[in-house]
Design an enzyme around this catalytic site. Structure first.
Site, PDB file in Angstrom:
ATOM      1  N   GLU A 125      73.211 102.235 114.872  1.00 17.20           N
ATOM      2  CA  GLU A 125      71.887 101.774 115.306  1.00 17.20           C
ATOM      3  C   GLU A 125      71.555 102.362 116.677  1.00 17.20           C
ATOM      4  O   GLU A 125      71.887 101.754 117.708  1.00 17.20           O
ATOM      5  CB  GLU A 125      71.883 100.249 115.440  1.00 17.20           C
ATOM      6  CG  GLU A 125      72.139  99.506 114.156  1.00 17.20           C
ATOM      7  CD  GLU A 125      71.410  98.173 114.164  1.00 17.20           C
ATOM      8  OE1 GLU A 125      70.640  97.932 113.247  1.00 17.20           O
ATOM      9  OE2 GLU A 125      71.598  97.403 115.114  1.00 17.20           O
ATOM     10  N   HIS A 143      76.097  94.294 118.427  1.00 17.02           N
ATOM     11  CA  HIS A 143      74.684  94.707 118.420  1.00 17.02           C
ATOM     12  C   HIS A 143      74.244  95.096 119.835  1.00 17.02           C
ATOM     13  O   HIS A 143      74.629  94.457 120.811  1.00 17.02           O
ATOM     14  CB  HIS A 143      73.815  93.566 117.882  1.00 17.02           C
ATOM     15  CG  HIS A 143      72.447  94.025 117.504  1.00 17.02           C
ATOM     16  ND1 HIS A 143      71.483  94.286 118.447  1.00 17.02           N
ATOM     17  CD2 HIS A 143      71.895  94.314 116.303  1.00 17.02           C
ATOM     18  CE1 HIS A 143      70.381  94.696 117.830  1.00 17.02           C
ATOM     19  NE2 HIS A 143      70.613  94.733 116.523  1.00 17.02           N
TER      20      HIS A 143
HETATM   21  P1  PGA Z   1      64.612  96.984 113.758  1.00 12.62           P
HETATM   22  O1  PGA Z   1      66.001  96.321 114.225  1.00 12.62           O
HETATM   23  O2  PGA Z   1      64.694  97.158 112.279  1.00 12.62           O
HETATM   24  O3  PGA Z   1      63.573  95.995 114.200  1.00 12.62           O
HETATM   25  O4  PGA Z   1      64.508  98.287 114.459  1.00 12.62           O
HETATM   26  C1  PGA Z   1      67.210  96.710 113.683  1.00 12.62           C
HETATM   27  C2  PGA Z   1      68.335  95.933 114.319  1.00 12.62           C
HETATM   28  O5  PGA Z   1      68.295  95.716 115.536  1.00 12.62           O
HETATM   29  O6  PGA Z   1      69.275  95.468 113.636  1.00 12.62           O
END
Ligand code: PGA
Length: 222
Positions: free
Chosen positions: A148, A99
């Site tokens: 992401e 992440h």
């Molecule tokens: P968010 O986070 O939906 O708050 O943008 C997604 C994540 O970091 O997994």
């Protein structure tokens, strides 16, 4: 066709009472078989709440799985403060690796994520491997990738479904057995615009999953 993956990443939020309130509210809204049958719903609470979530899910027969948000670079041993993959396996089927918040706040590197992935897979965990762009190297044994982009995380400014789909396709061109999820400001309003894309097989939800009613709507609308 694979199931759609809907993952709630609760991050470092909620004390025990708040976690219980979340679970009670989640349970109250019954998900119909029709809604849930083609979905794999995964919740990723803090380590300290994995036990609470596991017991609640078992007692109430909830159709959800659990993920840890991190796992140690080591196995059993003198690693104060760490939680390792063997320990996680007692509670969860999945673990998040890579992440961007681990990269930016804890200086974790790709090399380290590769090592964590190896250890987690060896313990029988499924890794959800997070990438921020289209060119990340993917460790061996990974099936689930979550695209992401940093700008979209927690910003209320998601990537476009078209771009997310193109990035997903890039990974599928490398290995067509990958399942690519999208994460970054997903809500009940925009979730379907991502999940209806050909190459996107689910979503990783942060902020919007903190409200169980909104998370249920995300599952329903996906
Ligand atoms: P968010 O986070 O939906 O708050 O943008 C997604 C994540 O970091 O997994």
């Amino acid at each position: 066709m694979s199931k759609l993956f809907i993952v709630a990443n609760l991050k470092s939020n909620k004390n025990e009472n708040e976690a219980k309130t979340w679970l009670e509210a989640f349970k109250k809204i019954t998900l119909s078989q029709e809604i849930i049958s083609d979905k794999e719903v995964i919740i990723s609470p803090s380590f300290i709440h994995l036990n609470l979530f596991r017991d609640f899910i078992l007692q109430n027969n909830l159709p959800v799985k659990l993920a840890a948000q991190n796992s140690s670079l080591f196995g059993d041993g003198p690693y104060t403060g760490e939680v390792n993959a063997k320990q996680i396996k007692d509670y969860a089927d999945y673990v998040l690796v890579g992440h961007s918040e681990r990269r930016s706040n804890f200086n974790e590197s790709e090399e380290l994520f590769f090592k964590k992935t190896d250890i987690a897979i060896a313990q029988g965990l499924n890794c959800i491997y997070c990438v921020q762009g289209k060119d990340s190297k993917i460790p061996a044994g990974i099936k689930l990738i979550a695209y992401e982009p940093v700008f979209a995380i927690g910003s209320g400014n998601p990537d476009t479904p078209e771009n997310a789909d193109t990035i997903a396709k890039n990974y599928l061109d490398i290995n067509n057995s990958y399942l690519v999820l999208y994460g970054g400001s997903v809500t009940s309003q925009n979730v379907a615009s991502f999940t209806k894309k050909e190459n996107i097989k689910g979503v990783l939800v942060g902020g919007a999953s903190l409200d169980p009613e909104e998370f249920i709507k995300i599952i329903e609308n996906a």
